[in-house]
Write a protein that holds these residues in place. Structure first.
Motif: not given
Length: 176
Positions: A56-65, A124-128, A91-93
């Motif tokens: 899930g998440g808010g948008d394509l600009q947020t990346f996950y591990t 996890f949510q990545q910093l970038g 780097d999963i958008p």
């Protein structure tokens, strides 16, 4: 004293693998169309191929591990390889599936030889983007230390399933 009902706490995922956290992103994991829900049992033949994972998440600009670990390797009674890393994707958008990320440690299907193993997916949510890299080993991996090394903070989601030898039977017994 109230009884704990969070399945991640009851199964000691929180403690053995993770510190307490608040889920803030949806994570859907499925093998051959069967969703993974906390504590459900899968046989090795059902998890041979990597699962479908939607983030899930808010948008394509947020990346996950996303990582998948076995805290019961090589056996629940003597987990001296705790944790064993089965899969790592970075780097999963947000709002996409895991196949849009970078697989940095390829999927290794569960093949427990002794006892009932817990297999944990942690998000996890990545910093970038491109801020998380592959570890040099799979056995004795440590999710908490990995998260600290890459400034991932607390998990945003987690789910686990149980798995045992194909011929095994019975469920995991939770002791208090």
């Amino acid at each position: 004293m109230p009884r704990e009902t969070d399945p991640l706490v009851v199964a000691k995922i929180v403690g053995d693998v993770l510190d307490p956290f608040a889920k803030s992103v949806t994570l859907k994991v499925s093998y051959n169309g069967r969703d993974v829900n906390n504590g459900w049992e899968f046989k090795p033949s059902q998890v041979e191929r990597q699962p479908r994972v939607e983030v899930g998440g808010g948008d394509l600009q947020t990346f996950y591990t996303l990582l998948m670990v076995d805290p019961d390797a090589p056996s629940p009674s003597d987990p001296n390889l705790r944790e064993y890393l089965h899969w790592l994707v970075t780097d999963i958008p947000g709002t996409t599936a895991v196949n849009f990320g970078q697989e940095v440690s390829c999927y290794e299907c569960p093949k427990p030889r002794m006892g009932i193993h817990r297999f944990v997916f942690v998000l996890f949510q990545q910093l970038g983007r491109q801020t998380v890299y592959a570890p040099g080993w799979r056995q004795n991996f440590n999710t908490k230390e990995f998260a600290e090394l890459y400034n991932l903070g607390s998990p945003v989601a987690a789910v686990y399933f149980n798995c045992q030898r194909e011929s095994g039977s019975g469920g995991r017994r939770i002791s208090n």
